[in-house]
Design a protein around this motif. Structure first.
Motif, PDB file in Angstrom:
ATOM      1  N   VAL A 140       0.842  -1.204   0.000  1.00  0.00           N
ATOM      2  CA  VAL A 140       0.000   0.000   0.000  1.00  0.00           C
ATOM      3  C   VAL A 140       0.875   1.251   0.000  1.00  0.00           C
ATOM      4  CG1 VAL A 140      -1.710   1.321   1.301  1.00  0.00           C
ATOM      5  CG2 VAL A 140      -1.938  -1.161   1.119  1.00  0.00           C
TER       6      VAL A 140
ATOM      7  N   LEU B 117       2.296   1.712  -3.492  1.00  0.00           N
ATOM      8  CA  LEU B 117       1.287   2.115  -4.471  1.00  0.00           C
ATOM      9  C   LEU B 117       0.836   3.569  -4.275  1.00  0.00           C
ATOM     10  CD1 LEU B 117      -0.957  -1.081  -4.612  1.00  0.00           C
ATOM     11  CD2 LEU B 117       0.666  -0.285  -6.349  1.00  0.00           C
ATOM     12  N   THR B 118       0.927   4.055  -3.034  1.00  0.00           N
ATOM     13  CA  THR B 118       0.461   5.413  -2.762  1.00  0.00           C
ATOM     14  C   THR B 118       1.600   6.434  -2.760  1.00  0.00           C
ATOM     15  OG1 THR B 118       0.548   4.931  -0.379  1.00  0.00           O
ATOM     16  CG2 THR B 118      -1.586   4.683  -1.489  1.00  0.00           C
TER      17      THR B 118
ATOM     18  N   TYR C  55       4.748   6.403  -1.110  1.00  0.00           N
ATOM     19  CA  TYR C  55       5.526   6.693   0.097  1.00  0.00           C
ATOM     20  C   TYR C  55       7.010   6.844  -0.265  1.00  0.00           C
ATOM     21  CZ  TYR C  55       7.332   6.433   4.860  1.00  0.00           C
ATOM     22  OH  TYR C  55       7.966   6.717   6.044  1.00  0.00           O
TER      23      TYR C  55
ATOM     24  N   GLU D 138      -1.409  11.349  -0.841  1.00  0.00           N
ATOM     25  CA  GLU D 138      -1.857   9.984  -1.180  1.00  0.00           C
ATOM     26  C   GLU D 138      -1.207   8.952  -0.258  1.00  0.00           C
ATOM     27  OE1 GLU D 138      -0.588  12.149  -3.242  1.00  0.00           O
ATOM     28  OE2 GLU D 138      -2.202  12.662  -4.651  1.00  0.00           O
ATOM     29  N   ALA D 139       0.082   9.151   0.073  1.00  0.00           N
ATOM     30  CA  ALA D 139       0.771   8.215   0.962  1.00  0.00           C
ATOM     31  C   ALA D 139       0.187   8.271   2.370  1.00  0.00           C
ATOM     32  CB  ALA D 139       2.268   8.526   0.988  1.00  0.00           C
TER      33      ALA D 139
ATOM     34  N   ALA E 288      -2.894   9.065   3.121  1.00  0.00           N
ATOM     35  CA  ALA E 288      -4.187   8.372   3.041  1.00  0.00           C
ATOM     36  C   ALA E 288      -3.984   6.857   3.040  1.00  0.00           C
ATOM     37  CB  ALA E 288      -4.945   8.803   1.787  1.00  0.00           C
ATOM     38  N   GLY E 289      -2.953   6.389   2.327  1.00  0.00           N
ATOM     39  CA  GLY E 289      -2.650   4.960   2.313  1.00  0.00           C
ATOM     40  C   GLY E 289      -2.306   4.436   3.693  1.00  0.00           C
TER      41      GLY E 289
ATOM     42  N   SER F  61      -4.487   1.609   5.732  1.00  0.00           N
ATOM     43  CA  SER F  61      -3.812   0.404   6.221  1.00  0.00           C
ATOM     44  C   SER F  61      -4.027   0.214   7.719  1.00  0.00           C
ATOM     45  CB  SER F  61      -2.308   0.498   5.937  1.00  0.00           C
ATOM     46  OG  SER F  61      -2.066   0.592   4.553  1.00  0.00           O
TER      47      SER F  61
END
Length: 458
Positions: free
Chosen positions: A396, A399-400, A402, A420-421, A423-424, A428
């Motif tokens: 995750v 994909l976001t 990090y 986005e990271a 939020a990921g 999680s």
């Protein structure tokens, strides 16, 4: 074998429970800090850090059934599981210290290899203790309620260990004064000694020499790798309650492992305070310490399996509510974390108390001598869940978007993470674990062993 001891002494309960100071510490601290250590101190990319942890854990899954079968062989031949447990307790602190002793300035690739090898050896030592430790309740206690008592106090110590290492580990790391090498080295040294000490004390609860007439027969004792694995598969095939219970526990290990590995990231990038990880663990474990004995009362009133289902549902709802961190990060999160902690106490104590029931039920139906094999498969399943939790988290994160940094690069950049990271990280810690917990209720619904079945066996 089935337990011949009809009533548990306080000393037996206490010495067995102390082992969870070690098992809780080892389950908590690497899960909490290892991925973060790789990404934010050693500069290892998130997906590579997840791979390091996952492959080491896969090794655990490979060897646990073998260790379980060899533990049964040792019991049949020598009348005790103790020597294997002592070896694991003595070896673990050395390898644990090495895991967090990567010299400052080491490049990312050799640093990842160093951590991988050291952690693999640490996990092997842990399995030498943990697998026979899991098998002991079926031999120490008889009866549905006696095992609940034995495992309830084990989980009280387990929850205390999670608080001690979850809050104390980062606090010890902070004593490094900003020097990552010194901080992690001090943390690993102190934690390794405490973990090994708890395991060593508990190893001696295993009888030194059981009476010959209570031992499983030596004939047919497992001697090859092929028969070791065949025994594990046979345990799954022969026991429907074991299949259902193990799958539910594996899925829940995946969910809680993901949240555990994500706690440091939530503290740093969502709550904007690395110290917040200590408060998260206090909020999680404080209620659990109080509530754990109450889950034993619940089990006696409505049954372990119903209590386990109730605890799981409560945990899932609490986890799901934390998705609001995306829009409103703040101290309010400690309330649902506290609810999750109360539920987590039941999610640990009740399935652990159900496992020796399953072992005794199988011994009555299919013959004694497989407690270690069940313990090996259980530990392999638990390890798989926890390892995959860290893996899913790193996927995750990758994909976001990090951004992994070494400690020096992070200090120089002073930058945060993409939205986005962040939020990921929250997903999680909330939605994804809640969905996995919901999935675990499916196999749990198929667990058919009840109190009457167990006490009839005894």
């Amino acid at each position: 074998m089935i337990a011949t001891q009809q009533s548990l002494t306080r000393a037996t309960v206490a010495r067995y429970a102390v082992g969870s100071l070690g098992t809780g510490g080892f389950a908590t601290l690497p899960g909490l800090v290892l991925v973060y250590y790789l990404t934010d101190s050693l500069g290892v990319a998130a997906i590579a850090a997840g791979l390091v942890v996952t492959v080491a854990k896969v090794w655990d899954v490979i060897i646990d059934p073998v260790i379980g079968a060899r533990s049964d062989r040792m019991l049949a031949a020598r009348g005790s599981r103790r020597p294997m447990m002592v070896l694991g307790a003595v070896a673990l602190p050395v390898f644990f210290l090495l895991t967090f002793a990567v010299p400052a300035g080491t490049a990312a690739v050799p640093a990842a290899v160093w951590v991988f090898v050291a952690f693999l050896l640490t996990a092997t030592a842990f399995s030498l203790f943990q697998v026979p430790y899991i098998a002991l309740p079926a031999e120490l206690a008889s009866g549905y309620d006696e095992r609940t008592r034995l495992l309830t106090w084990r989980v009280v110590v387990l929850t205390f260990a999670i608080l001690l290492f979850g809050a104390g580990g980062p606090a010890l790391r902070a004593l490094g004064g900003g020097n990552d090498f010194a901080g992690y080295f001090l943390m690993a040294l102190v934690a390794g000694v405490v973990i090994g000490g708890g395991m060593l004390v508990s190893a001696f609860v295993a009888p030194r020499q059981l009476p010959a007439d209570t031992l499983p027969p030596r004939k047919g004792v497992l001697t090859t790798l092929r028969t070791n694995y065949a025994a594990g598969i046979g345990a799954l095939r022969d026991s429907q309650p074991f299949r259902a219970l193990l799958l539910a526990f594996l899925l829940q290990g995946l969910a809680t492992g993901m949240m555990l590995a994500g706690a440091n990231y939530v503290a740093t990038w969502v709550l904007h305070s690395e110290d917040a990880v200590t408060f998260l663990f206090i909020a999680l474990i404080g209620p659990a310490l109080v509530v754990t004995p109450l889950w034993g009362v619940v089990a006696r009133r409505i049954g372990k399996e119903r209590g386990f289902r109730l605890a799981s549902m409560l945990f899932g709802v609490a986890a799901l509510s934390m998705v609001l961190l995306i829009w409103a990060p703040g101290a309010w999160v400690y309330l649902p974390v506290a609810v999750a902690g109360a539920a987590y106490a039941g999610m640990q104590s009740l399935p652990m108390a159900m496992l020796p029931d399953v072992i005794s039920h199988d011994a009555r139906r299919n013959g004694p001598g497989r407690a270690g094999t069940f313990g090996g498969m259980w530990t392999a399943g638990e390890t798989t869940g926890m390892a995959l939790g860290a893996t899913v988290l790193t996927i995750v994160l990758a994909l976001t978007g990090y951004i992994a940094r070494s400690a020096s690069a992070a200090a120089a950049a002073g930058a945060g993470q993409p939205a986005e990271a962040v939020a990921g990280i929250v997903l999680s810690f909330s939605v994804i674990p809640a969905a996995i917990i919901a999935a675990s209720l499916v196999p749990l619904a198929r667990y058919r062993l009840r109190k009457g079945d167990v006490d009839d066996v005894v």
